[in-house]
Design a protein around this motif. Structure first.
Motif, PDB file in Angstrom:
ATOM      1  N   ALA A   1       0.836  -1.198   0.000  1.00 57.74           N
ATOM      2  CA  ALA A   1       0.000   0.000   0.000  1.00 57.74           C
ATOM      3  C   ALA A   1       0.869   1.245   0.000  1.00 57.74           C
ATOM      4  CB  ALA A   1      -0.928   0.005   1.211  1.00 57.74           C
ATOM      5  N   ALA A   2       0.445   2.232  -0.790  1.00 58.81           N
ATOM      6  CA  ALA A   2       1.124   3.523  -0.818  1.00 58.81           C
ATOM      7  C   ALA A   2       0.147   4.602  -0.392  1.00 58.81           C
ATOM      8  CB  ALA A   2       1.651   3.816  -2.225  1.00 58.81           C
ATOM      9  N   CYS A   3       0.548   5.389   0.591  1.00 61.20           N
ATOM     10  CA  CYS A   3      -0.223   6.560   1.044  1.00 61.20           C
ATOM     11  C   CYS A   3       0.242   7.742   0.199  1.00 61.20           C
ATOM     12  CB  CYS A   3       0.024   6.793   2.525  1.00 61.20           C
ATOM     13  SG  CYS A   3      -0.718   8.305   3.176  1.00 61.20           S
ATOM     14  N   LEU A   4      -0.655   8.229  -0.679  1.00 60.00           N
ATOM     15  CA  LEU A   4      -0.246   9.207  -1.681  1.00 60.00           C
ATOM     16  C   LEU A   4      -0.966  10.543  -1.556  1.00 60.00           C
ATOM     17  CD1 LEU A   4      -0.045   6.785  -4.746  1.00 60.00           C
ATOM     18  CD2 LEU A   4       1.824   7.609  -3.302  1.00 60.00           C
TER      19      LEU A   4
ATOM     20  N   THR B   1       3.656  15.491   0.582  1.00 55.11           N
ATOM     21  CA  THR B   1       2.363  15.421  -0.108  1.00 55.11           C
ATOM     22  C   THR B   1       1.403  14.383   0.464  1.00 55.11           C
ATOM     23  OG1 THR B   1       3.232  13.866  -1.762  1.00 55.11           O
ATOM     24  CG2 THR B   1       3.371  16.210  -2.289  1.00 55.11           C
ATOM     25  N   SER B   2       1.832  13.602   1.441  1.00 55.85           N
ATOM     26  CA  SER B   2       0.929  12.588   1.992  1.00 55.85           C
ATOM     27  C   SER B   2       0.856  12.694   3.506  1.00 55.85           C
ATOM     28  CB  SER B   2       1.365  11.180   1.573  1.00 55.85           C
ATOM     29  OG  SER B   2       2.598  10.833   2.152  1.00 55.85           O
ATOM     30  N   GLN B   3      -0.334  12.408   4.019  1.00 53.31           N
ATOM     31  CA  GLN B   3      -0.581  12.378   5.466  1.00 53.31           C
ATOM     32  C   GLN B   3      -1.517  11.214   5.759  1.00 53.31           C
ATOM     33  OE1 GLN B   3      -1.770  15.401   3.762  1.00 53.31           O
ATOM     34  NE2 GLN B   3       0.325  16.166   3.703  1.00 53.31           N
ATOM     35  N   LEU B   4      -1.384  10.660   6.945  1.00 56.07           N
ATOM     36  CA  LEU B   4      -2.177   9.494   7.340  1.00 56.07           C
ATOM     37  C   LEU B   4      -2.741   9.734   8.729  1.00 56.07           C
ATOM     38  CD1 LEU B   4      -2.533   6.295   6.419  1.00 56.07           C
ATOM     39  CD2 LEU B   4      -0.945   5.952   8.310  1.00 56.07           C
TER      40      LEU B   4
END
Length: 518
Positions: free
Chosen positions: A168-171, A194-197
């Motif tokens: 999985a890639a958090c994009l 550019t990505s946050q989770l």
């Protein structure tokens, strides 16, 4: 009469779908430094290999004659493609359509992607950019009722962890079920800046918890570099795709296959002269384990996972004469390499990963034992350490232990299954026992030291006496360790072992007796 008109209409709708959320939303998306969903898929897969499924799924508006006058594609794209020639399933969120939320999706597409991977026994890659959950409250207003939440396809999500590689890639800004889809994987990566989770985004956190945070402050790379929620960080989306391709190169397509063996131009008999002196004679002086790895494993074959979580333990993939292996080692510069609650969780997950996909494990041990003290006790380190040890004892994949220096206490004893064949070699720098001699002398001779007129002189005398006793050669005389080797012989011996290990692996193909969890 032919079906040409219907095919033309199909092609027209496919073209509408390729416009994604429309020119304005696509431009806004790219202005944030992000690739579009279709650019991501093209950047990840071998050129021209993507075959899309459900391309025209979406929501249409028709005129009174049944002609489409407006079309919004589903914000989830799925299909199959190839990575380095091997077939994979890809499911990707389109943030330009309803921000990747489920109320802009055709839920069956996500389910189908998971089913495709599960039933065809293919790796699945999730490119996540959105919530993927129930959408906004506006959806409830439109539907006129609430609902009991359910995680779509979660039986397949869990099942795939036991069958096929899941990446999985958090994009982007990923919350709720989207965040869960990232975490429910064997390998996950997120992109800097550019990505946050997060479980819930800043507005919900501010309302529910009173914490006023930006997206970056709540779930950016600086949060998750050490949180354990995501394995690796990437400098760019292209870097993330390269890490995904590299990760998959070590694993089979499913648990019914062997890991792929690649041709190697690195001499299996290579003996690195530096290894004879890489461990300092002074036991208090640390060394850099990452400098040792290339001296043992195939050149340019090391892929590390989760460097900053449980940093006292290093976990990576590598190759020996082209054969993939899992590698564990200790980093002396982080908690002396000792077992913390975090590093224990890291070991448990990594060993289970290798067990699931039949990768032999090389354990380079310099383990001082579990970290002691009140903070460690408050984290329940002993339980988490025992879980890590249990994972090692449950593993049936071939495992080789190389003792570089310390093996102490419960933690050190648990780095290999001492009740099995227990294949291992020790370097002459080996130092082991229930606890280090320096600390043990203070405990064992406490009364004598307290009663002595010159406790410092007595302590020095005791330590000098113990120095010869702690020699690894004494242990080998009693067959307490099977073999002490010249460190320069480590690579040739491991290359011979790994060939034997892969002869045994066909007997273990199929699902592990205990399923892999995230």
């Amino acid at each position: 009469m032919t079906w040409e008109p219907e095919i033309k209409e199909l092609r027209r709708r496919e073209e509408l779908a390729r416009q994604m959320g429309g020119e304005e939303r696509v431009a806004k998306h790219k202005a944030q430094g992000k690739l579009t969903v279709r650019e991501r898929i093209d950047g990840l897969l071998d050129t021209g290999s993507f075959h899309e499924t459900g391309a025209i799924a979406g929501k249409s508006k028709y005129d009174e004659n049944g002609n489409v006058i407006d079309f919004t594609p589903a914000n989830f794209i799925l299909g199959t493609g190839r990575i380095n020639g091997r077939k994979v399933v890809v499911g990707a969120d389109d943030f330009t359509v309803r921000g990747g939320a489920a109320d802009g999706a055709i839920r069956g597409k996500q389910v189908y992607a998971e089913r495709l991977a599960h039933d065809l026994q293919l790796p699945i890659i999730r490119l996540v950019d959105g919530t993927g959950g129930g959408g906004s409250v506006k959806f409830l207003d439109m539907e006129g009722h609430t609902y009991v939440p359910v995680n779509p396809a979660w039986d397949l999500v869990v099942g795939n962890m036991e069958r096929v590689p899941v990446v999985a890639a958090c994009l982007g800004s990923v919350a709720g079920l989207g965040a869960a889809r990232v975490a429910a994987s064997h390998f996950s990566v997120m992109v800097e800046e550019t990505s946050q989770l997060f479980v819930a985004g800043p507005p919900v956190v501010k309302f529910g918890m009173g914490q006023d945070l930006t997206k970056e402050e709540l779930g950016g790379v600086q949060v998750h570099r050490t949180s354990g929620a995501v394995d690796n960080m990437a400098k760019s989306e292209e870097d993330a795709f390269e890490q995904i391709r590299t990760f998959l190169s070590y694993l089979p397509s499913s648990v019914w296959q062997l890991p792929p063996v690649l041709p190697s131009n690195d001499d299996p008999e290579r003996r690195e002269e530096r290894l004879i002196s890489v461990i300092p004679k002074n036991r208090r002086v640390p060394y850099k384990i990452r400098e040792i790895l290339p001296m043992i494993f195939d050149k340019d074959s090391i892929f590390e996972m989760g460097r900053y979580y449980g940093g006292g333990t290093l976990t990576c993939f590598a190759r020996l004469d082209g054969y993939p292996v899992g590698v564990m080692a200790n980093d002396q510069f982080v908690n002396g390499g000792g077992l913390t609650a975090e590093s224990s969780e890291k070991i448990e997950r990594f060993v289970d990963l290798c067990q699931t996909f039949h990768l032999p494990i090389v354990n380079l041990v310099d383990q001082p034992g579990m970290i002691i003290g009140l903070p460690s006790e408050k984290k329940g380190t002993i339980r988490k350490g025992v879980r890590a040890i249990s994972a090692i004892y449950q593993a049936t994949v071939p495992m080789m232990e190389i003792i570089l220096r310390r093996v102490f206490g419960v933690g050190g004893a648990g780095m290999s299954n001492g009740h099995g064949l227990n294949l291992r070699y020790a370097w002459p720098s080996g130092d082991w026992g229930s606890l280090p001699v320096e600390g043990g002398v203070h405990v064992a001779y406490r009364r004598e030291l307290e009663a002595s007129d010159n406790p410092e002189a007595l302590l020095k005398e005791l330590l000098e006496r113990m120095e010869s006793v702690r020699s690894p050669l004494r242990t080998a005389e009693a067959f307490g360790v099977e073999e002490i080797i010249d460190p320069r012989d480590t690579r040739p011996l491991l290359c011979e072992w790994v060939r034997d290990a892969y002869e045994l692996l066909p007997q273990q193909l199929g699902p592990s007796s205990h399923g892999m969890r995230p």
